[in-house]
Design a protein around this motif. Structure first.
Motif, PDB file in Angstrom:
ATOM      1  N   ASN A   6      -4.255  -6.493   5.715  1.00  0.00           N
ATOM      2  CA  ASN A   6      -3.637  -5.242   5.329  1.00  0.00           C
ATOM      3  C   ASN A   6      -4.113  -4.005   6.064  1.00  0.00           C
ATOM      4  OD1 ASN A   6      -2.380  -2.924   3.948  1.00  0.00           O
ATOM      5  ND2 ASN A   6      -1.577  -4.442   2.604  1.00  0.00           N
TER       6      ASN A   6
ATOM      7  N   ARG B  78       9.946   6.278   2.213  1.00  0.00           N
ATOM      8  CA  ARG B  78       9.604   5.055   1.631  1.00  0.00           C
ATOM      9  C   ARG B  78       8.421   4.298   1.863  1.00  0.00           C
ATOM     10  NH1 ARG B  78      13.274   7.314  -0.455  1.00  0.00           N
ATOM     11  NH2 ARG B  78      15.213   6.450  -1.025  1.00  0.00           N
ATOM     12  N   PHE B  79       7.761   3.400   0.999  1.00  0.00           N
ATOM     13  CA  PHE B  79       6.546   2.879   1.537  1.00  0.00           C
ATOM     14  C   PHE B  79       6.925   1.645   2.737  1.00  0.00           C
ATOM     15  CE2 PHE B  79       5.947   3.036  -3.141  1.00  0.00           C
ATOM     16  CZ  PHE B  79       4.863   3.834  -3.179  1.00  0.00           C
TER      17      PHE B  79
ATOM     18  N   GLU C  67       3.379  -2.674   4.469  1.00  0.00           N
ATOM     19  CA  GLU C  67       1.987  -3.160   4.098  1.00  0.00           C
ATOM     20  C   GLU C  67       1.604  -2.376   2.742  1.00  0.00           C
ATOM     21  OE1 GLU C  67      -0.692  -4.293   7.576  1.00  0.00           O
ATOM     22  OE2 GLU C  67       0.127  -2.285   8.004  1.00  0.00           O
ATOM     23  N   ALA C  68       2.572  -1.441   2.202  1.00  0.00           N
ATOM     24  CA  ALA C  68       2.184  -0.780   0.736  1.00  0.00           C
ATOM     25  C   ALA C  68       3.244  -1.102   0.053  1.00  0.00           C
ATOM     26  CB  ALA C  68       2.121   0.586   0.956  1.00  0.00           C
ATOM     27  N   ASP C  69       4.476  -1.962   0.312  1.00  0.00           N
ATOM     28  CA  ASP C  69       5.526  -2.275  -0.483  1.00  0.00           C
ATOM     29  C   ASP C  69       4.952  -3.572  -1.222  1.00  0.00           C
ATOM     30  OD1 ASP C  69       8.769  -1.311  -0.651  1.00  0.00           O
ATOM     31  OD2 ASP C  69       8.325  -3.551  -1.116  1.00  0.00           O
ATOM     32  N   ALA C  70       5.907  -3.553  -2.437  1.00  0.00           N
ATOM     33  CA  ALA C  70       5.609  -4.771  -3.194  1.00  0.00           C
ATOM     34  C   ALA C  70       6.153  -6.223  -2.406  1.00  0.00           C
ATOM     35  CB  ALA C  70       6.030  -4.378  -4.754  1.00  0.00           C
ATOM     36  N   HIS C  71       6.986  -5.754  -1.636  1.00  0.00           N
ATOM     37  CA  HIS C  71       7.382  -7.112  -0.994  1.00  0.00           C
ATOM     38  C   HIS C  71       6.352  -7.622   0.031  1.00  0.00           C
ATOM     39  CE1 HIS C  71      11.365  -5.538  -2.152  1.00  0.00           C
ATOM     40  NE2 HIS C  71      11.955  -6.751  -1.943  1.00  0.00           N
ATOM     41  N   TRP C  72       5.133  -7.003   0.057  1.00  0.00           N
ATOM     42  CA  TRP C  72       4.090  -7.506   0.865  1.00  0.00           C
ATOM     43  C   TRP C  72       4.038  -8.947   0.846  1.00  0.00           C
ATOM     44  CZ3 TRP C  72       1.167  -7.111   4.926  1.00  0.00           C
ATOM     45  CH2 TRP C  72      -0.256  -7.472   4.916  1.00  0.00           C
ATOM     46  N   GLU C  73       4.054  -9.326  -0.368  1.00  0.00           N
ATOM     47  CA  GLU C  73       3.728 -10.825  -0.482  1.00  0.00           C
ATOM     48  C   GLU C  73       4.844 -11.669   0.340  1.00  0.00           C
ATOM     49  OE1 GLU C  73       1.571 -12.784  -2.282  1.00  0.00           O
ATOM     50  OE2 GLU C  73       0.526 -10.694  -2.541  1.00  0.00           O
ATOM     51  N   GLU C  74       5.952 -11.218   0.393  1.00  0.00           N
ATOM     52  CA  GLU C  74       7.020 -12.023   1.260  1.00  0.00           C
ATOM     53  C   GLU C  74       6.686 -11.638   2.813  1.00  0.00           C
ATOM     54  OE1 GLU C  74      10.542 -10.721  -0.638  1.00  0.00           O
ATOM     55  OE2 GLU C  74       9.575 -11.487  -2.641  1.00  0.00           O
TER      56      GLU C  74
ATOM     57  N   LYS D 131       3.943 -11.113   4.164  1.00  0.00           N
ATOM     58  CA  LYS D 131       2.714 -11.621   4.430  1.00  0.00           C
ATOM     59  C   LYS D 131       3.028 -13.035   5.203  1.00  0.00           C
ATOM     60  CE  LYS D 131      -0.159 -11.570   0.983  1.00  0.00           C
ATOM     61  NZ  LYS D 131      -1.231 -11.675   0.245  1.00  0.00           N
TER      62      LYS D 131
ATOM     63  N   ILE E 273       6.165   4.678   5.287  1.00  0.00           N
ATOM     64  CA  ILE E 273       4.615   5.361   5.464  1.00  0.00           C
ATOM     65  C   ILE E 273       3.707   4.435   4.981  1.00  0.00           C
ATOM     66  CG2 ILE E 273       5.573   7.619   5.288  1.00  0.00           C
ATOM     67  CD1 ILE E 273       4.297   7.894   2.563  1.00  0.00           C
ATOM     68  N   GLY E 274       2.581   4.465   5.577  1.00  0.00           N
ATOM     69  CA  GLY E 274       1.428   3.536   5.199  1.00  0.00           C
ATOM     70  C   GLY E 274      -0.078   4.435   5.419  1.00  0.00           C
ATOM     71  N   VAL E 275      -0.803   3.928   5.316  1.00  0.00           N
ATOM     72  CA  VAL E 275      -2.493   4.718   5.474  1.00  0.00           C
ATOM     73  C   VAL E 275      -2.227   5.443   6.810  1.00  0.00           C
ATOM     74  CG1 VAL E 275      -3.643   2.680   6.350  1.00  0.00           C
ATOM     75  CG2 VAL E 275      -4.879   4.778   5.091  1.00  0.00           C
TER      76      VAL E 275
END
Lengths: 468, 468, 468
Positions: free
Chosen positions: C63, C39-40, C43-50, C52, C129-131
């Motif tokens: 990020n 899964r993301f 920092e790559a998941d759309a939940h990043w807003e929360e 943060k 996973i992330g960069v």
């Protein structure tokens, strides 16, 4: 609609006054239009110091330049080296592939800055540009490079410039309809760049059908070294595609996610391409045409959905399918398109950009329609699909429907625009080559004479022992 | 000043002890000097944690590394791949072009770190280096690569190392005079890199004039594949030039603006190059020499002004002019320089770096002189030209005047330095090639024997059907 | 252990069903495993807003994507273009070099995301996973590319896929032992990537020893153009190595420092390589084999220590030594390894990755052991070696000891793993080529027929005057 053979014989490919005239006049037009319209955007203007204070930005690192410039450079390499070298596979058309691509792209990015600027960055009478405009201009030109692939070797540089002028214009209109009127998401351009570019190019090449093209059949293949040069193009497109699909996504997680999805899709695509390349050939050998092209289909096909929550395994599935579709297309579909539909597609863009572009549009529509607040988070959901303002009430399924509409609009624009431009390019004034001199640099380029004794062939035998 | 022909015949090009000795001794010298002088700057030192607190920096992203490293890597590619491959157009000098460029640049960046460090980064007895120093070292070496272009194929690797040693030294002095004493702005190096490098190299090649060079005339052209390799160099230089011109500009808007201006100038330059390349040839065909070189002149010519408010249309105008000047130079000026002034300029650096560099200096002076607080904003104006401290009272026209002075100083340094170094390189101890073996890898390199049956030529006829 | 000659004759290299089957089945397995596990990351998941808001991150620029993506892309280029083109020096194996490298790396990065993910990024049943994971996957595959260099030209694509499967698995285990159990620092992978990859590959090629390989000796050399293609690989590896060694270092000074150290080491390495290449050859000429390979040894050898306070002059010393060791290895050691130990090392990976990797491990151990709070600063010291938690009481010399242990473990894993995998690859079911068809693309690839009259050889003599 077909050209009689004798017409081909008498063609005048002399460029001396026509090409300079077009280049110079159009460049002067660019200067005048830039002078009237184009200015620096706030983040590139020297007033940025004051802008920062007004916007309460505390650090220069918040300048959009630092979010996007590395991706911009990757995209830039894809357009000029990626496309330029990918098309170098023809044995005698290396100068034309890389040189004409260079010419049309250099003109195209200027015209795209204007066209896209009027639609998207026009404020108080001026187009205000920044790094995102540069990326979008490169994107727009990407669709011209794609169309160039269909007519590679069969047109004059003037025809390419004329096509660029019109295609960039139509691209900007189509993009405006999709992004602004239909509120479609398409950050990596499955629809706006690939679907539009491919079917536009295919329509143009259909109109320019050459029934006697087999006269230059011997030049339509590759040689060993030209295939290696083409691999430079392939690899740069493949490696930098994550940058392509993430370059203009929202800051933060969206860019991050788009890069990961694209990375995954492309990796899967390589394996199925190799599998089918071997499987579909009697001797089971791999074919460089497939490796050079079909391995990239995975990047095309996640162009719309990469910034969405496609997930890594979703990306693998898309890449898996596209490697197969694209390779099968090269083996079975391309010959049929030529013999039945009279579509002569030099680079097989239908397999690399056409079908994968359509798949990309569909995958995007499905991914959007399947979105939930649970998966995206409340704020992420709104941000990902920009469900604000007048789109506040949109549901994912509505978004999915509009995404699907975007595919249709892009196709219609491509067919109509391609037919128009094909008709214009058919006029006998542009200096296109005769059938027997297609795929041949010698027509438009000074080609160095090459004597065996000059280059390192048959050279100094026995001079050197085997390397250690 | 001319060499008698018989001298060329007897030349000793044996490198076995001379080249190793120079390489090893100089590298030992580098180690000692680095040991005495070079340390990490505060942003690369492990004390950064404490430094951050002292400087009230809240995030690691404020480290200069993140502002400049992507640009650094682009510049790095330009120096090693860009220049190395651009010079690969000669049919039998590919190893020398890329290999000697590699050698001189690898030495040059070390020596440049020291020389520039003493002038610009010397604090309490140590040179403190960071990513900006790496960029500047690459820049400095860029000017050596330019000079190398003039003497390409006619010198031994030892001569190139000797030239690098002196040229880097003089570059650093000239740069110090311009940037520190004259308070000149030259972020992209129109004057410090291009003008200086070109006229230095031209002076050197003048001193080393070979009256009988026509003996290797057959090797001075290109072959089909060598022209394609050279296009790799061209494209990487062209694509990454926006990074070159913006790499060491101030954070924020200045970097952003420099990239945009350069992008625009280069795009315009391609069109006028193509136009004049076709126009100046009887058959109207395009010449790869022009495409490989003159398309880059636009990047050179905005080197000084790119970070200023040149504006996109201003950049287009500069690129427009330089494509013409450079192409015309290749067609008409280069032959005259050789026949009348005895300047044998292998790569035509006068057309790519000399004249465009001068234009760049002049454009920079005019742009600076024309600056107003209105255009830059009050703070932006001061920041852009660094009108602080003892320069607080400077007006734009004063700045413009000093910019113009910078051109003159660079030219004087180039002529004087080139004459000195040319004289040194004329000593008969460096192992340069005879006239008839110029432009020939075989003198300094192990060249693989190549038999037709080995490589893929004339191979397996009929083995493979035409690719799909 | 040796194969009788007649066996080579009868080899079945037909790939049509075997290769597709392996590719498709394994890719399906990847999809299933990714579906279950990957899964993301946050920092790559759309939940990043929360995310943060929870983590009190004020800007998207924080990020991790923006810290590492430019380096990731450089590493990506190294794996696919760098290794792919470096191995293109063989005259008739260009397709195999770049194509098989492409295949194994595309599979390897997927499997590495899983294997490394289970060890390092496994949270609540999922691999997030992330960069950084993408970089690590590329790193892991780098070690397979290295091993590929030893067996280049002598194996089938299926063997390469099988080797990749096992080697990635063992790499992840070894990496886990080193980084997590032994608390070893190895950001640039001197031990985990180079030492492990090289000795693994050498063991495999030893097991696969071909006593009659001299039957394809004529194909084991280079031709002029293949050497130029290889230089593309060399230069991209050389230029981007600073990104390689700094890609996964801590944010801020560590990344910055790692890039500088690597830059310095590589520069010094070029000079000693050139020196010894000339010195060790009777005629004093430079050998492209050395330039293509030994110039990179400096990057390998600072892989462990680059992020430490090695200092620029320390880096120069390491590069100085490694250029010599590596070049001497090519001249004297490689022939001995083949004749005495029956290790047939096509690319000489022992000289480029084996010995320099060991040196890198040792230099890392020494640099760690020599660390002091004075040099690093109090906080920098703790951060650099992660002396927190249960490692709070570790001294530099303890760290140095464990670093040394890491070398031994890597070697043991390489030998044991290489023996196992070599044994598996020896099974007569993988379709490897006969001795007389090694180093030959024609076995596994559709190779275009090439007739002189087709390509630009002997073409249009007299058609063009010498270029200006």
């Amino acid at each position: 609609m077909e050209r009689p053979r004798h017409q081909g014989m008498a063609k005048n490919t002399y460029m001396r006054w026509r090409l300079p005239l077009v280049c110079l006049l159009w460049e002067v037009a660019m200067i005048i239009l830039f002078g009237v319209f184009v200015r620096f955007g706030p983040e590139a203007d020297a007033h940025w110091e004051e802008e920062k204070q007004e916007m309460n930005v505390t650090s220069d690192i918040e300048n959009d330049f630092y979010f996007r410039y590395p991706s911009f450079q990757d995209v830039h390499v894809m357009i000029f080296v990626g496309f330029g070298f990918l098309m170098m596979f023809l044995k005698r058309y290396g100068f034309g592939a890389v040189g004409f691509n260079f010419l049309l792209a250099a003109f195209g990015i200027q015209w795209a800055l204007l066209m896209q600027g009027w639609f998207h960055s026009f404020k108080t009478g001026k187009i205000l540009i920044g790094v995102e405009n540069l990326i979008n201009a490169d994107f727009c030109v990407g669709s011209v490079c794609i169309a160039f692939g269909a007519i590679l070797g069969k047109t004059s540089p003037i025809q390419l410039l004329v096509m660029t002028l019109f295609q960039v214009t139509l691209f900007a209109v189509n993009e405006y309809i999709l992004l602004n009127l239909l509120h479609v998401k398409d950050a990596g351009g499955s629809m706006t760049i690939h679907t539009f570019g491919a079917y536009f190019g295919l329509t143009v090449t259909r109109i320019l059908y050459r029934p006697n093209l087999e006269q230059s059949k011997d030049k339509q293949g590759s040689v060993y070294h030209s295939d290696l040069f083409a691999m430079i193009g392939t690899l740069y497109l493949w490696m930098y595609w994550p940058s392509f699909n993430s370059a203009i996504s929202e800051h933060g997680d969206a860019q991050h996610r788009a890069a990961i999805n694209t990375y995954c899709s492309l990796a899967a695509c390589v394996l199925t391409t190799m599998a089918f390349s071997s499987m579909l050939q009697k001797k089971g050998k791999l074919d460089m045409v497939h490796i050079q092209n079909a391995t990239l289909a995975g990047g095309v096909a996640v162009g719309t959905s990469a910034e969405m929550m496609l997930t890594p395994y979703g990306s693998l599935i898309v890449g898996f399918i596209c490697g197969i579709v694209s390779t099968v297309g090269y083996v079975y579909l391309t010959p049929v398109l030529e013999s039945r539909l009279h579509i002569q597609d030099t680079c097989g863009i239908h397999n690399l950009h056409g079908m994968p572009g359509l798949i990309g549009g569909i995958v995007g529509a499905i991914t959007a329609a399947a979105a939930t607040e649970d998966v995206y988070g409340k704020e992420g959901f709104i941000k990902a699909f920009d469900f604000t303002g007048s789109y506040k009430t949109w549901s994912p399924s509505v978004q999915g429907g509009f995404q699907a509409a975007g595919i249709v609009v892009s196709l219609v624009m491509a067919f109509a625009g391609g037919a128009l431009v094909g008709g214009i390019l058919k006029l006998p004034i542009w200096g296109d080559p005769a059938d027997e001199t297609c795929f041949e640099d010698d027509i438009y380029w000074e080609v160095p004479e090459e004597e065996e004794s000059d280059a390192y062939h048959m050279h100094n035998p026995g001079d050197k022992p085997a390397s250690p």
